[in-house]
Design a protein around this motif. Structure first.
Motif, PDB file in Angstrom:
ATOM      1  N   ASN A  49      37.882 -29.437  29.702  1.00 42.79           N
ATOM      2  CA  ASN A  49      36.810 -29.264  30.683  1.00 42.79           C
ATOM      3  C   ASN A  49      35.644 -30.198  30.378  1.00 42.79           C
ATOM      4  OD1 ASN A  49      38.102 -26.918  31.989  1.00 42.79           O
ATOM      5  ND2 ASN A  49      37.655 -25.899  30.037  1.00 42.79           N
ATOM      6  N   GLN A  50      34.731 -30.272  31.362  1.00 38.81           N
ATOM      7  CA  GLN A  50      33.490 -31.000  31.148  1.00 38.81           C
ATOM      8  C   GLN A  50      32.574 -30.174  30.249  1.00 38.81           C
ATOM      9  OE1 GLN A  50      31.748 -32.732  34.789  1.00 38.81           O
ATOM     10  NE2 GLN A  50      33.454 -31.775  35.874  1.00 38.81           N
ATOM     11  N   TYR A  51      31.689 -30.882  29.570  1.00 40.76           N
ATOM     12  CA  TYR A  51      30.707 -30.181  28.738  1.00 40.76           C
ATOM     13  C   TYR A  51      29.742 -29.431  29.640  1.00 40.76           C
ATOM     14  CZ  TYR A  51      26.895 -29.323  25.480  1.00 40.76           C
ATOM     15  OH  TYR A  51      25.927 -28.731  24.715  1.00 40.76           O
ATOM     16  N   LEU A  72      38.528 -38.974  26.604  1.00 38.57           N
ATOM     17  CA  LEU A  72      38.532 -38.152  25.399  1.00 38.57           C
ATOM     18  C   LEU A  72      39.908 -37.562  25.116  1.00 38.57           C
ATOM     19  CD1 LEU A  72      36.660 -36.968  23.187  1.00 38.57           C
ATOM     20  CD2 LEU A  72      36.265 -35.018  24.708  1.00 38.57           C
ATOM     21  N   ILE A  73      40.703 -37.385  26.158  1.00 41.68           N
ATOM     22  CA  ILE A  73      42.047 -36.825  25.990  1.00 41.68           C
ATOM     23  C   ILE A  73      42.893 -37.715  25.080  1.00 41.68           C
ATOM     24  CG2 ILE A  73      44.206 -36.357  27.231  1.00 41.68           C
ATOM     25  CD1 ILE A  73      42.562 -35.268  29.516  1.00 41.68           C
ATOM     26  N   LYS A  74      42.687 -39.021  25.148  1.00 35.56           N
ATOM     27  CA  LYS A  74      43.452 -39.929  24.285  1.00 35.56           C
ATOM     28  C   LYS A  74      43.177 -39.625  22.811  1.00 35.56           C
ATOM     29  CE  LYS A  74      43.480 -43.644  27.726  1.00 35.56           C
ATOM     30  NZ  LYS A  74      43.095 -45.054  28.015  1.00 35.56           N
ATOM     31  N   THR A  75      41.904 -39.289  22.519  1.00 35.46           N
ATOM     32  CA  THR A  75      41.572 -38.915  21.145  1.00 35.46           C
ATOM     33  C   THR A  75      42.220 -37.590  20.774  1.00 35.46           C
ATOM     34  OG1 THR A  75      39.443 -40.056  21.358  1.00 35.46           O
ATOM     35  CG2 THR A  75      39.671 -38.480  19.555  1.00 35.46           C
ATOM     36  N   TYR A  76      42.173 -36.636  21.694  1.00 33.96           N
ATOM     37  CA  TYR A  76      42.769 -35.328  21.432  1.00 33.96           C
ATOM     38  C   TYR A  76      44.277 -35.439  21.187  1.00 33.96           C
ATOM     39  CZ  TYR A  76      38.458 -32.939  22.826  1.00 33.96           C
ATOM     40  OH  TYR A  76      37.160 -32.482  22.894  1.00 33.96           O
ATOM     41  N   LYS A  77      44.936 -36.318  21.909  1.00 36.15           N
ATOM     42  CA  LYS A  77      46.381 -36.486  21.754  1.00 36.15           C
ATOM     43  C   LYS A  77      46.728 -36.956  20.346  1.00 36.15           C
ATOM     44  CE  LYS A  77      48.318 -38.795  25.137  1.00 36.15           C
ATOM     45  NZ  LYS A  77      48.448 -39.803  26.221  1.00 36.15           N
ATOM     46  N   VAL A 139      47.177 -23.028  20.717  1.00 41.55           N
ATOM     47  CA  VAL A 139      46.137 -22.068  20.305  1.00 41.55           C
ATOM     48  C   VAL A 139      45.342 -22.604  19.117  1.00 41.55           C
ATOM     49  CG1 VAL A 139      45.748 -19.772  19.355  1.00 41.55           C
ATOM     50  CG2 VAL A 139      47.369 -20.077  21.234  1.00 41.55           C
ATOM     51  N   VAL A 140      46.034 -23.151  18.138  1.00 42.40           N
ATOM     52  CA  VAL A 140      45.348 -23.683  16.962  1.00 42.40           C
ATOM     53  C   VAL A 140      44.441 -24.835  17.341  1.00 42.40           C
ATOM     54  CG1 VAL A 140      45.712 -24.942  14.802  1.00 42.40           C
ATOM     55  CG2 VAL A 140      47.074 -22.908  15.301  1.00 42.40           C
ATOM     56  N   PHE A 141      44.897 -25.692  18.220  1.00 40.47           N
ATOM     57  CA  PHE A 141      44.057 -26.818  18.637  1.00 40.47           C
ATOM     58  C   PHE A 141      42.816 -26.335  19.384  1.00 40.47           C
ATOM     59  CE2 PHE A 141      42.949 -30.155  21.735  1.00 40.47           C
ATOM     60  CZ  PHE A 141      42.637 -31.177  20.847  1.00 40.47           C
ATOM     61  N   GLN A 142      42.994 -25.345  20.245  1.00 38.79           N
ATOM     62  CA  GLN A 142      41.850 -24.802  20.985  1.00 38.79           C
ATOM     63  C   GLN A 142      40.808 -24.213  20.029  1.00 38.79           C
ATOM     64  OE1 GLN A 142      42.655 -21.269  23.171  1.00 38.79           O
ATOM     65  NE2 GLN A 142      40.858 -21.440  24.494  1.00 38.79           N
ATOM     66  N   LYS A 143      41.255 -23.529  18.986  1.00 40.85           N
ATOM     67  CA  LYS A 143      40.317 -22.895  18.053  1.00 40.85           C
ATOM     68  C   LYS A 143      39.687 -23.903  17.084  1.00 40.85           C
ATOM     69  CE  LYS A 143      43.093 -19.844  16.349  1.00 40.85           C
ATOM     70  NZ  LYS A 143      43.577 -18.670  15.552  1.00 40.85           N
ATOM     71  N   THR A 144      40.384 -24.988  16.812  1.00 36.77           N
ATOM     72  CA  THR A 144      39.914 -25.934  15.800  1.00 36.77           C
ATOM     73  C   THR A 144      38.979 -26.989  16.377  1.00 36.77           C
ATOM     74  OG1 THR A 144      42.021 -25.628  14.652  1.00 36.77           O
ATOM     75  CG2 THR A 144      40.680 -27.499  13.976  1.00 36.77           C
ATOM     76  N   PRO A 146      36.350 -27.026  18.393  1.00 37.60           N
ATOM     77  CA  PRO A 146      34.884 -26.877  18.359  1.00 37.60           C
ATOM     78  C   PRO A 146      34.270 -27.273  17.015  1.00 37.60           C
ATOM     79  CG  PRO A 146      35.877 -24.985  19.434  1.00 37.60           C
ATOM     80  CD  PRO A 146      36.999 -25.769  18.824  1.00 37.60           C
ATOM     81  N   ASP A 147      34.910 -26.902  15.913  1.00 34.96           N
ATOM     82  CA  ASP A 147      34.392 -27.283  14.605  1.00 34.96           C
ATOM     83  C   ASP A 147      34.604 -28.766  14.315  1.00 34.96           C
ATOM     84  OD1 ASP A 147      33.642 -24.660  14.146  1.00 34.96           O
ATOM     85  OD2 ASP A 147      35.559 -24.147  13.200  1.00 34.96           O
ATOM     86  N   LEU A 148      35.672 -29.307  14.878  1.00 33.94           N
ATOM     87  CA  LEU A 148      36.003 -30.697  14.586  1.00 33.94           C
ATOM     88  C   LEU A 148      35.195 -31.673  15.424  1.00 33.94           C
ATOM     89  CD1 LEU A 148      37.956 -32.441  12.884  1.00 33.94           C
ATOM     90  CD2 LEU A 148      39.546 -32.369  14.804  1.00 33.94           C
ATOM     91  N   MET A 149      35.045 -31.390  16.707  1.00 30.83           N
ATOM     92  CA  MET A 149      34.352 -32.304  17.622  1.00 30.83           C
ATOM     93  C   MET A 149      32.970 -31.813  18.043  1.00 30.83           C
ATOM     94  SD  MET A 149      36.524 -34.812  18.036  1.00 30.83           S
ATOM     95  CE  MET A 149      35.937 -35.630  19.532  1.00 30.83           C
ATOM     96  N   LYS A 150      32.563 -30.628  17.580  1.00 37.68           N
ATOM     97  CA  LYS A 150      31.257 -30.052  17.929  1.00 37.68           C
ATOM     98  C   LYS A 150      31.094 -29.854  19.425  1.00 37.68           C
ATOM     99  CE  LYS A 150      30.359 -30.406  13.584  1.00 37.68           C
ATOM    100  NZ  LYS A 150      30.532 -29.202  12.729  1.00 37.68           N
ATOM    101  N   VAL A 151      32.184 -29.547  20.085  1.00 36.63           N
ATOM    102  CA  VAL A 151      32.135 -29.270  21.518  1.00 36.63           C
ATOM    103  C   VAL A 151      33.301 -28.342  21.848  1.00 36.63           C
ATOM    104  CG1 VAL A 151      33.501 -31.340  22.051  1.00 36.63           C
ATOM    105  CG2 VAL A 151      32.106 -30.282  23.834  1.00 36.63           C
TER     106      VAL A 151
END
Length: 251
Positions: A49-51, A72-77, A139-144, A146-151
């Motif tokens: 989603n958008q910030y 940003l999705i490219k980074t997430y991948k 699920v793990v990616f969704q929870k992780t 926020p701490d990793l990317m601060k968003v």
């Protein structure tokens, strides 16, 4: 060389070609049906989603933000398939029974047509296990993140259902047999032309003209012993020397 000559070459080796094709197709079919372990695929989808700006009272769609989110999705991948992320999955879901290296090999991540949707696809010998792995990674990616990317802008859009029935995606025996048929047919024809090229014996009138450089005036047909006996029985192989002569030639 004319087309008819090509066909004659193939016709002389037709049994050899058919044997190569039959053995190849049979071998590939048996291997595909009985020796290759079926592979299944399951997918879980995430949406980026958008910030969200809490100071804004009226929700709006920022095209620029959408474009930056797609980038940003490219980074997430890349983040999803890192050992750090997979080690977390192994730690939180020990029931999966897989190491982080095995998960990296099984998981693939893609974006859906340049949208904000990401698809986590897992391939495994069991569809239920593939679905559980895909859901765990999502699920793990969704929870992780926020701490990793601060968003906090990743949500699970759709999970795979381990109880659903899905057929294997591999192997495809019919496709394998079709490919084996075409390749073996090409191989058989190629071997036929190679054998004909290496064979320097004289077989036809054209070969005689080519080697001796003299025209062929006549040729003697090959007669089988069965044909000679048949002609003797019917009396057709008894030419006479004159009108009233009864002289005949013995075979």
């Amino acid at each position: 060389m004319e087309l008819k000559q090509y066909w004659l070459i193939v016709k002389r080796r037709l049994i050899l070609i058919a044997l190569i094709v039959a053995i190849s197709c049979l071998s590939v079919g048996i291997y595909s049906y009985y020796f290759i372990t079926p592979q299944y695929e399951a997918s879980a989808k995430l949406i980026v989603n958008q910030y969200k700006d809490s100071s804004s009272l009226i929700p709006s769609i920022d095209v620029g933000s959408i474009n930056s989110t797609i980038g940003l999705i490219k980074t997430y991948k890349e983040i999803i398939k890192t050992p750090r992320m997979m080690k977390i999955v192994v730690k939180e879901y020990p029931e999966l029974g897989a190491t982080y290296n095995e998960l990296i090999g099984k998981v693939s991540v893609s974006s859906v047509n340049e949208t904000q949707v990401m698809s986590i696809t897992v391939r495994d010998n069991s569809y239920a296990k593939a679905a559980n792995i895909a859901n765990a990674v999502a699920v793990v990616f969704q929870k992780t993140i926020p701490d990793l990317m601060k968003v906090d802008n990743v949500s699970v859009l759709d999970k795979a259902d381990p109880k659903e029935f899905h057929g294997p995606i591999a192997p495809n025996p019919k496709l394998n047999i079709a490919v084996a048929f075409l390749l073996s047919l090409m191989l058989g024809v190629g071997i036929s032309f190679l054998l004909d090229y290496l064979d320097d014996t004289i077989k036809t009138e054209e070969d005689i003209e080519l080697v001796l450089e003299v025209p062929v005036l006549t040729s003697i047909p090959r007669l089988k012993e069965m044909d000679l006996k048949k002609q003797e029985d019917t009396g057709s192989f008894k030419p006479t020397a004159g009108r009233d002569s009864h002289v005949s030639f013995d075979s």
